[in-house]
Design a protein around this motif. Structure first.
Motif, PDB file in Angstrom:
ATOM      1  N   SER A 242      -8.626   4.218  -2.207  1.00 53.07           N
ATOM      2  CA  SER A 242      -9.558   4.600  -0.378  1.00 53.07           C
ATOM      3  C   SER A 242      -9.471   6.073  -0.218  1.00 53.07           C
ATOM      4  O   SER A 242      -8.000   6.361  -0.522  1.00 53.07           O
ATOM      5  CB  SER A 242      -9.363   3.470   0.293  1.00 53.07           C
ATOM      6  OG  SER A 242      -8.029   3.815   0.467  1.00 53.07           O
TER       7      SER A 242
ATOM      8  N   ASN B  14      -4.055   0.446  -2.897  1.00 54.71           N
ATOM      9  CA  ASN B  14      -3.979  -1.145  -1.782  1.00 54.71           C
ATOM     10  C   ASN B  14      -3.668  -1.696  -2.820  1.00 54.71           C
ATOM     11  O   ASN B  14      -4.332  -1.770  -4.141  1.00 54.71           O
ATOM     12  CB  ASN B  14      -5.008  -1.182  -1.579  1.00 54.71           C
ATOM     13  CG  ASN B  14      -4.922  -2.989  -0.362  1.00 54.71           C
ATOM     14  OD1 ASN B  14      -3.452  -3.299  -0.719  1.00 54.71           O
ATOM     15  ND2 ASN B  14      -5.863  -2.634   0.259  1.00 54.71           N
TER      16      ASN B  14
ATOM     17  N   SER C 257      -6.883  -1.385  -5.189  1.00 55.31           N
ATOM     18  CA  SER C 257      -8.075  -0.502  -4.503  1.00 55.31           C
ATOM     19  C   SER C 257      -7.562   0.250  -4.423  1.00 55.31           C
ATOM     20  O   SER C 257      -6.626   1.170  -4.078  1.00 55.31           O
ATOM     21  CB  SER C 257      -9.003  -1.175  -3.454  1.00 55.31           C
ATOM     22  OG  SER C 257      -7.965  -1.435  -2.304  1.00 55.31           O
TER      23      SER C 257
ATOM     24  N   SER D 295       1.293  -1.483  -0.331  1.00 54.44           N
ATOM     25  CA  SER D 295       0.232   0.038   0.005  1.00 54.44           C
ATOM     26  C   SER D 295       0.649   1.368   0.012  1.00 54.44           C
ATOM     27  O   SER D 295       1.825   1.180   0.806  1.00 54.44           O
ATOM     28  CB  SER D 295      -0.720   0.107   1.597  1.00 54.44           C
ATOM     29  OG  SER D 295      -0.469   0.432   3.120  1.00 54.44           O
TER      30      SER D 295
ATOM     31  N   GLY E  39      -6.153  -5.511  -3.938  1.00 56.31           N
ATOM     32  CA  GLY E  39      -7.532  -5.042  -3.515  1.00 56.31           C
ATOM     33  C   GLY E  39      -8.166  -6.614  -3.660  1.00 56.31           C
ATOM     34  O   GLY E  39      -8.209  -7.612  -3.035  1.00 56.31           O
TER      35      GLY E  39
ATOM     36  N   ASN F 218     -13.081  -0.891  -4.665  1.00 54.05           N
ATOM     37  CA  ASN F 218     -12.196  -2.293  -4.142  1.00 54.05           C
ATOM     38  C   ASN F 218     -11.971  -2.856  -5.868  1.00 54.05           C
ATOM     39  O   ASN F 218     -11.106  -3.558  -5.867  1.00 54.05           O
ATOM     40  CB  ASN F 218     -13.133  -3.388  -4.263  1.00 54.05           C
ATOM     41  CG  ASN F 218     -13.005  -3.384  -2.454  1.00 54.05           C
ATOM     42  OD1 ASN F 218     -12.651  -2.012  -2.074  1.00 54.05           O
ATOM     43  ND2 ASN F 218     -14.709  -3.720  -2.044  1.00 54.05           N
TER      44      ASN F 218
ATOM     45  N   ILE G   5     -14.899   8.215  -5.555  1.00 52.29           N
ATOM     46  CA  ILE G   5     -15.411   8.134  -4.251  1.00 52.29           C
ATOM     47  C   ILE G   5     -15.842   8.857  -3.449  1.00 52.29           C
ATOM     48  O   ILE G   5     -15.649  10.257  -3.732  1.00 52.29           O
ATOM     49  CB  ILE G   5     -13.520   7.924  -3.613  1.00 52.29           C
ATOM     50  CG1 ILE G   5     -12.597   6.995  -4.557  1.00 52.29           C
ATOM     51  CG2 ILE G   5     -13.421   7.160  -2.372  1.00 52.29           C
ATOM     52  CD1 ILE G   5     -11.033   7.071  -3.700  1.00 52.29           C
TER      53      ILE G   5
ATOM     54  N   LYS H 259     -13.490   5.497   6.204  1.00 53.24           N
ATOM     55  CA  LYS H 259     -13.045   5.359   4.916  1.00 53.24           C
ATOM     56  C   LYS H 259     -13.712   4.708   3.952  1.00 53.24           C
ATOM     57  O   LYS H 259     -15.201   3.932   4.234  1.00 53.24           O
ATOM     58  CB  LYS H 259     -12.091   4.242   5.230  1.00 53.24           C
ATOM     59  CG  LYS H 259     -10.930   4.160   3.771  1.00 53.24           C
ATOM     60  CD  LYS H 259      -9.553   2.353   3.792  1.00 53.24           C
ATOM     61  CE  LYS H 259      -8.827   3.509   4.822  1.00 53.24           C
ATOM     62  NZ  LYS H 259      -7.200   2.353   4.690  1.00 53.24           N
TER      63      LYS H 259
ATOM     64  N   GLU I 139     -14.136   2.923   0.201  1.00 56.68           N
ATOM     65  CA  GLU I 139     -13.030   2.012  -0.937  1.00 56.68           C
ATOM     66  C   GLU I 139     -13.589   2.005  -2.465  1.00 56.68           C
ATOM     67  O   GLU I 139     -14.756   1.209  -2.106  1.00 56.68           O
ATOM     68  CB  GLU I 139     -12.080   0.925   0.416  1.00 56.68           C
ATOM     69  CG  GLU I 139     -10.935   0.554  -0.922  1.00 56.68           C
ATOM     70  CD  GLU I 139     -10.496  -0.572  -0.043  1.00 56.68           C
ATOM     71  OE1 GLU I 139      -9.429  -1.176  -0.628  1.00 56.68           O
ATOM     72  OE2 GLU I 139     -11.183  -0.573   1.127  1.00 56.68           O
TER      73      GLU I 139
ATOM     74  N   THR J 187      -5.118   6.044  -0.217  1.00 54.78           N
ATOM     75  CA  THR J 187      -4.704   5.151   0.067  1.00 54.78           C
ATOM     76  C   THR J 187      -5.161   4.134  -1.173  1.00 54.78           C
ATOM     77  O   THR J 187      -6.119   3.767  -1.347  1.00 54.78           O
ATOM     78  CB  THR J 187      -4.857   4.029   1.110  1.00 54.78           C
ATOM     79  OG1 THR J 187      -4.882   5.383   1.974  1.00 54.78           O
ATOM     80  CG2 THR J 187      -3.882   3.106   1.442  1.00 54.78           C
TER      81      THR J 187
ATOM     82  N   SER K  49      -9.966   8.410   2.952  1.00 54.65           N
ATOM     83  CA  SER K  49      -9.983   8.431   4.506  1.00 54.65           C
ATOM     84  C   SER K  49     -10.394   9.780   4.943  1.00 54.65           C
ATOM     85  O   SER K  49      -9.840  11.269   4.787  1.00 54.65           O
ATOM     86  CB  SER K  49      -8.831   7.713   4.684  1.00 54.65           C
ATOM     87  OG  SER K  49      -8.364   6.649   4.613  1.00 54.65           O
TER      88      SER K  49
END
Length: 492
Positions: A343, A328, A341, A308, A331, A409, A384, A405, A407, A326, A345
């Motif tokens: 996301s 990742n 993925s 990540s 995912g 995916n 998002i 958060k 996300e 973030t 926050s």
């Protein structure tokens, strides 16, 4: 008659041995012409005399017949000059006994060796005498240079007496002890109270620094020290002075220790202040309050191990909400296909007390295609959506850093993002453009489509929002207005 001292101002002032023709006489100075020149009207003059008449003008009025001509038409009369230089003359010093006779052209050479020629003293005393007397005068001239017998300095003879009275190497006699084997510059050292050796100089007792006030000639000081009872007095004075010095040293040591402690505290305070200022400077430099971020993800050689990557934190405005993205690498997995993925926050921020909660926002993310051909570039865009996110709260006076958060995916296939043929990864870097738009009203959660999400941020038909890679969406008159939209992009 003799040749004038300043021979450049007029003609020759000499005694000829023949009749001088009128054409050889300068009409201005009435002497034999020197360096004869001729004007356009035919009259001759000394060159120096006619130059005085010209005085910088371009026209000349002849002093003889008043004819006007140009100055640049005056020319040298070479023939007349030769005639004049061949005139026979006698030495100007004939009255003194010189019998030389010759042509005018030879007069200068004769005068340089004529023994009766008047000369001035070469030492500059101003005496005027004939050349035969010059050597004798130079040997007695008061302005002649002589070497001092003591310091060998070159001094004028008339000033030699005064120089000798001040010469540092001249011999002197000590007025106190009568020693005569001294030079003037050594006399102060001989009579010095501390380091001298003159026995008759009055000096203080060696124990004066302890309080003894006795003074006498240097030769008698030793008698004072050897007197009965003096030694014990000196020792008492030494002990007393030593005790005083010890007390002073102790006081100074205590002050020094206190100064050292204060310095240490001050250094610690300065270091802490510098660290605080450095951190504040870094925070101010890195703070982003535009609601927009150009995110440069440094993947590099960590693509196979790191799972990540977090973006720099930024605010949706000033004041605004503090958010962070973030990415990742692990995912959602759809069969054998792995997706990455992304996301967003909501973090506890400095402006939360000035904001309205719950938090409602839409984050538009654009992943740039870094292919070399512009016609083949295809950026990836994702939204998002965060709805009804409550604020972080304090419990028992302590801030609880809860992170909310949202996300996506299925952002991009992992192979397409990090594979060897990736169009998005170039030189170990991914580039994303992030734009967060928030509002202070409860959005319509019932609108399922992404296009409707765009419409929910358009107010009263007065603002149209362009989504990356999306057509312009019409405004909806039924949706509430946008409170604030920021469009400034900065890079981390």
């Amino acid at each position: 008659m003799e040749m004038a001292t300043n021979s450049q101002d007029h003609g020759y002032d000499v005694q000829p041995l023949c009749e001088i023709e009128p054409r050889h006489i300068c009409p201005i100075c009435l002497m034999i012409m020197k360096n004869a020149v001729q004007t356009m009207c035919g009259h001759r003059f000394c060159e120096a005399c006619i130059n005085k008449v010209v005085t910088g003008s371009t026209l000349l009025t002849c002093p003889v017949d008043k004819t006007v001509s140009r100055v640049d038409q005056i020319f040298q009369d070479v023939a007349t000059r030769r005639e004049i230089l061949c005139l026979p003359i006698q030495c100007p010093n004939k009255s003194g006994g010189c019998s030389w006779e010759g042509d005018l052209i030879d007069l200068t050479g004769h005068k340089s060796s004529c023994g009766l020629e008047p000369v001035t003293c070469a030492h500059g005393c101003g005496a005027s005498l004939v050349r035969t007397e010059a050597d004798e005068h130079l040997s007695v001239c008061p302005f002649r240079q002589m070497n001092c017998l003591f310091c060998n300095e070159c001094v004028q003879q008339s000033a030699m007496i005064s120089h000798t009275e001040q010469c540092p190497m001249a011999p002197v006699t000590c007025s106190l002890c009568g020693e005569d084997d001294l030079v003037r510059k050594a006399l102060p050292e001989h009579q010095d109270i501390e380091t001298g050796n003159c026995p008759n100089v009055v000096v203080p007792c060696p124990y004066k620094y302890t309080g003894c006030e006795f003074q006498a000639e240097r030769i008698k000081i030793q008698e004072h020290i050897n007197e009965s009872g003096t030694l014990s007095i000196h020792m008492e004075l030494v002990a007393k002075k030593l005790a005083e010095q010890c007390s002073v040293v102790q006081d100074m040591q205590e002050k020094l220790n206190g100064a050292i402690r204060q310095t240490s505290e001050a250094v610690s305070l300065v270091v802490a202040t510098q660290k605080s200022q450095t951190q504040m400077t870094k925070d101010l430099r890195d703070r982003n309050v535009t609601g927009r971020l150009h995110w440069k993800v440094k993947v590099g050689h960590q693509r196979a191990t790191r799972t990540s990557y977090c973006s720099p934190t930024f605010y949706t405005g000033c004041p605004g909400y503090k958010v962070q993205l973030t990415l990742n690498m692990d995912g959602q997995k759809d069969g054998h296909v792995k997706y990455t993925s992304i996301s967003m926050s909501l973090l506890p921020g400095e402006y939360d007390d000035d904001m309205i909660f719950p938090f409602n926002a839409t984050c538009f993310v654009t992943l740039y295609d870094q292919a070399n051909s512009p016609t083949r570039q295809a950026n990836v865009t994702h939204d998002i959506i965060m709805r009804e996110v409550p604020r972080n709260y304090s419990r028992h006076g302590r801030q609880v850093e809860r992170v909310f958060k949202r996300e996506n995916n299925k952002f991009v296939k992992r192979q397409d993002l990090l594979g060897p043929d990736s169009r998005y990864l170039k030189q170990g870097l991914l580039h994303m453009e992030v734009c967060v738009i928030h509002s202070f009203y409860p959005p319509l959660d019932l609108v399922p489509a992404s296009a409707a999400c765009f419409n929910s941020f358009v107010g009263h038909g007065s603002f149209v929002l362009h989504s990356p890679q999306s057509p312009q969406m019409p405004a909806s008159p039924m949706t509430p207005p946008i409170v604030g939209v920021t469009r400034l992009a900065i890079s981390n």
